[in-house]
Scaffold this motif. Sequence first.
Motif, PDB file in Angstrom:
ATOM      1  N   CYS A 231      55.994   3.752  45.052  1.00 38.51           N
ATOM      2  CA  CYS A 231      54.495   3.437  44.659  1.00 38.51           C
ATOM      3  C   CYS A 231      54.522   4.033  43.144  1.00 38.51           C
ATOM      4  O   CYS A 231      55.145   5.060  42.972  1.00 38.51           O
ATOM      5  CB  CYS A 231      53.495   3.718  45.421  1.00 38.51           C
ATOM      6  SG  CYS A 231      53.381   2.405  46.803  1.00 38.51           S
ATOM      7  N   GLU A 232      53.685   3.644  42.420  1.00 34.97           N
ATOM      8  CA  GLU A 232      53.361   3.865  41.076  1.00 34.97           C
ATOM      9  C   GLU A 232      52.693   5.411  41.433  1.00 34.97           C
ATOM     10  O   GLU A 232      52.012   5.721  42.443  1.00 34.97           O
ATOM     11  CB  GLU A 232      52.111   3.321  40.482  1.00 34.97           C
ATOM     12  CG  GLU A 232      52.721   2.015  39.941  1.00 34.97           C
ATOM     13  CD  GLU A 232      51.562   1.044  39.490  1.00 34.97           C
ATOM     14  OE1 GLU A 232      50.334   1.276  39.451  1.00 34.97           O
ATOM     15  OE2 GLU A 232      51.879  -0.080  38.891  1.00 34.97           O
ATOM     16  N   PRO A 233      52.503   6.439  40.316  1.00 35.59           N
ATOM     17  CA  PRO A 233      52.018   7.667  40.791  1.00 35.59           C
ATOM     18  C   PRO A 233      50.735   7.491  41.210  1.00 35.59           C
ATOM     19  O   PRO A 233      49.970   6.816  40.638  1.00 35.59           O
ATOM     20  CB  PRO A 233      52.342   8.477  39.583  1.00 35.59           C
ATOM     21  CG  PRO A 233      53.270   7.799  38.669  1.00 35.59           C
ATOM     22  CD  PRO A 233      53.013   6.398  39.193  1.00 35.59           C
ATOM     23  N   GLY A 234      50.092   8.611  42.152  1.00 34.75           N
ATOM     24  CA  GLY A 234      48.786   8.695  42.452  1.00 34.75           C
ATOM     25  C   GLY A 234      48.772   7.729  43.684  1.00 34.75           C
ATOM     26  O   GLY A 234      49.211   6.777  44.154  1.00 34.75           O
ATOM     27  N   MET A 235      47.747   8.272  44.798  1.00 33.09           N
ATOM     28  CA  MET A 235      47.358   7.566  46.009  1.00 33.09           C
ATOM     29  C   MET A 235      46.022   7.694  46.228  1.00 33.09           C
ATOM     30  O   MET A 235      45.341   8.773  45.258  1.00 33.09           O
ATOM     31  CB  MET A 235      47.984   8.545  47.073  1.00 33.09           C
ATOM     32  CG  MET A 235      49.389   8.657  47.171  1.00 33.09           C
ATOM     33  SD  MET A 235      50.191   7.228  47.845  1.00 33.09           S
ATOM     34  CE  MET A 235      51.957   7.421  47.881  1.00 33.09           C
ATOM     35  N   VAL A 236      45.551   6.825  47.080  1.00 31.45           N
ATOM     36  CA  VAL A 236      44.073   6.947  47.305  1.00 31.45           C
ATOM     37  C   VAL A 236      43.958   7.504  48.663  1.00 31.45           C
ATOM     38  O   VAL A 236      44.605   6.749  49.654  1.00 31.45           O
ATOM     39  CB  VAL A 236      43.600   5.536  47.074  1.00 31.45           C
ATOM     40  CG1 VAL A 236      42.053   5.409  47.748  1.00 31.45           C
ATOM     41  CG2 VAL A 236      43.325   5.085  45.667  1.00 31.45           C
ATOM     42  N   GLU A 237      43.255   8.133  48.833  1.00 34.38           N
ATOM     43  CA  GLU A 237      42.938   9.006  50.187  1.00 34.38           C
ATOM     44  C   GLU A 237      41.448   8.723  50.579  1.00 34.38           C
ATOM     45  O   GLU A 237      40.544   9.233  49.803  1.00 34.38           O
ATOM     46  CB  GLU A 237      43.342  10.371  50.299  1.00 34.38           C
ATOM     47  CG  GLU A 237      44.936  10.605  49.932  1.00 34.38           C
ATOM     48  CD  GLU A 237      44.934  12.378  49.837  1.00 34.38           C
ATOM     49  OE1 GLU A 237      45.120  12.966  50.716  1.00 34.38           O
ATOM     50  OE2 GLU A 237      45.351  12.725  48.542  1.00 34.38           O
ATOM     51  N   LYS A 238      41.281   8.303  51.657  1.00 37.70           N
ATOM     52  CA  LYS A 238      39.854   8.142  52.116  1.00 37.70           C
ATOM     53  C   LYS A 238      39.530   7.959  53.519  1.00 37.70           C
ATOM     54  O   LYS A 238      40.428   7.858  54.389  1.00 37.70           O
ATOM     55  CB  LYS A 238      39.264   6.878  51.394  1.00 37.70           C
ATOM     56  CG  LYS A 238      39.850   5.579  51.704  1.00 37.70           C
ATOM     57  CD  LYS A 238      39.404   4.304  50.737  1.00 37.70           C
ATOM     58  CE  LYS A 238      40.185   3.105  51.040  1.00 37.70           C
ATOM     59  NZ  LYS A 238      39.708   1.922  50.261  1.00 37.70           N
ATOM     60  N   VAL A 239      38.309   8.131  54.045  1.00 36.64           N
ATOM     61  CA  VAL A 239      37.881   7.693  55.266  1.00 36.64           C
ATOM     62  C   VAL A 239      36.940   6.540  55.360  1.00 36.64           C
ATOM     63  O   VAL A 239      36.083   6.762  54.441  1.00 36.64           O
ATOM     64  CB  VAL A 239      37.413   8.945  56.174  1.00 36.64           C
ATOM     65  CG1 VAL A 239      36.701   8.415  57.445  1.00 36.64           C
ATOM     66  CG2 VAL A 239      38.388  10.138  56.398  1.00 36.64           C
ATOM     67  N   ARG A 240      37.463   5.636  55.929  1.00 33.73           N
ATOM     68  CA  ARG A 240      36.583   4.406  56.012  1.00 33.73           C
ATOM     69  C   ARG A 240      35.582   4.379  57.114  1.00 33.73           C
ATOM     70  O   ARG A 240      36.189   4.705  58.393  1.00 33.73           O
ATOM     71  CB  ARG A 240      37.448   3.050  55.947  1.00 33.73           C
ATOM     72  CG  ARG A 240      36.501   1.812  56.132  1.00 33.73           C
ATOM     73  CD  ARG A 240      37.123   0.528  55.734  1.00 33.73           C
ATOM     74  NE  ARG A 240      37.389   0.688  54.067  1.00 33.73           N
ATOM     75  CZ  ARG A 240      37.964  -0.255  53.381  1.00 33.73           C
ATOM     76  NH1 ARG A 240      38.956  -1.154  54.281  1.00 33.73           N
ATOM     77  NH2 ARG A 240      37.994  -0.372  52.236  1.00 33.73           N
ATOM     78  N   TYR A 241      34.223   4.223  56.742  1.00 35.17           N
ATOM     79  CA  TYR A 241      33.337   4.187  57.954  1.00 35.17           C
ATOM     80  C   TYR A 241      32.719   2.793  58.241  1.00 35.17           C
ATOM     81  O   TYR A 241      32.390   2.009  57.065  1.00 35.17           O
ATOM     82  CB  TYR A 241      32.244   5.061  57.935  1.00 35.17           C
ATOM     83  CG  TYR A 241      32.639   6.342  57.915  1.00 35.17           C
ATOM     84  CD1 TYR A 241      32.448   7.497  58.600  1.00 35.17           C
ATOM     85  CD2 TYR A 241      32.968   6.988  56.516  1.00 35.17           C
ATOM     86  CE1 TYR A 241      32.542   8.569  58.641  1.00 35.17           C
ATOM     87  CE2 TYR A 241      33.388   8.330  56.228  1.00 35.17           C
ATOM     88  CZ  TYR A 241      33.098   9.219  57.353  1.00 35.17           C
ATOM     89  OH  TYR A 241      33.374  10.389  57.399  1.00 35.17           O
ATOM     90  N   GLU A 242      32.773   2.059  59.431  1.00 38.76           N
ATOM     91  CA  GLU A 242      32.260   0.692  59.652  1.00 38.76           C
ATOM     92  C   GLU A 242      30.892   0.791  60.291  1.00 38.76           C
ATOM     93  O   GLU A 242      30.547   1.578  60.980  1.00 38.76           O
ATOM     94  CB  GLU A 242      33.063  -0.016  60.441  1.00 38.76           C
ATOM     95  CG  GLU A 242      34.296  -0.283  59.950  1.00 38.76           C
ATOM     96  CD  GLU A 242      35.211  -0.856  60.954  1.00 38.76           C
ATOM     97  OE1 GLU A 242      34.827  -1.597  61.838  1.00 38.76           O
ATOM     98  OE2 GLU A 242      36.619  -1.336  60.444  1.00 38.76           O
ATOM     99  N   VAL A 243      30.006   0.389  59.205  1.00 36.28           N
ATOM    100  CA  VAL A 243      28.664   0.446  59.792  1.00 36.28           C
ATOM    101  C   VAL A 243      27.894  -1.047  59.920  1.00 36.28           C
ATOM    102  O   VAL A 243      27.912  -2.106  59.060  1.00 36.28           O
ATOM    103  CB  VAL A 243      27.736   1.047  58.609  1.00 36.28           C
ATOM    104  CG1 VAL A 243      26.310   1.005  59.258  1.00 36.28           C
ATOM    105  CG2 VAL A 243      28.369   2.500  58.605  1.00 36.28           C
ATOM    106  N   ASN A 244      27.150  -1.456  61.096  1.00 37.20           N
ATOM    107  CA  ASN A 244      26.482  -2.739  61.387  1.00 37.20           C
ATOM    108  C   ASN A 244      25.115  -2.723  60.525  1.00 37.20           C
ATOM    109  O   ASN A 244      24.539  -1.619  60.661  1.00 37.20           O
ATOM    110  CB  ASN A 244      26.053  -2.855  62.925  1.00 37.20           C
ATOM    111  CG  ASN A 244      27.488  -3.273  63.594  1.00 37.20           C
ATOM    112  OD1 ASN A 244      28.461  -3.917  63.170  1.00 37.20           O
ATOM    113  ND2 ASN A 244      27.356  -2.978  64.705  1.00 37.20           N
ATOM    114  N   SER A 245      24.885  -3.893  59.922  1.00 34.47           N
ATOM    115  CA  SER A 245      23.921  -3.845  59.244  1.00 34.47           C
ATOM    116  C   SER A 245      23.273  -5.551  59.423  1.00 34.47           C
ATOM    117  O   SER A 245      24.216  -6.457  58.681  1.00 34.47           O
ATOM    118  CB  SER A 245      23.907  -3.625  57.704  1.00 34.47           C
ATOM    119  OG  SER A 245      22.659  -3.826  57.123  1.00 34.47           O
TER     120      SER A 245
END
Length: 160
Positions: free
Chosen positions: A81-95
Amino acid sequence: MIETERKFLVTSEAFKAEAIRQQKIVQGYLNSAPERTVRVRIKGDRAFLTIKGKSNDSGLSRYEWEKEISVEEAEALLKLCEPGMVEKVRYEVNSGNHIFEVDEFFGANKGLLLAEVELTSEEEEYEKPSWLGKEVSGAKRYYNSYLVNQPYQTWKIEEQ
């Protein structure tokens, strides 16, 4: 397949108490050009290769193709991949009748909280949770492919 979604800034961490699920995500881009992004993502114990086209004029809809691949394949592709990564935590919320996906970013994008909701049409109505802030749908700087090259922590304060 056409994906229609709205994206918002998040004003507080209250969504965490409402989350029904959370997963760590690491992703990189084989191509981050706005006309066609090619993303490699590891989400929990699953992995995906995704191609997205350019957004329409409203910024709410664009072509998306996704295929599940093995985690081993994704790990190998992430090295290309191109330089750089995305790091995250995804939360799923009902609405109401929808699930909001709230991303808490880490690394060079630490401090950024974004929520998105997928819709069946641009006109579809949805319930707005109390922690939902300004809509940023179509604002390219909030695309993950942009955040790889221009991380949130490098933005000037007035841009945030």
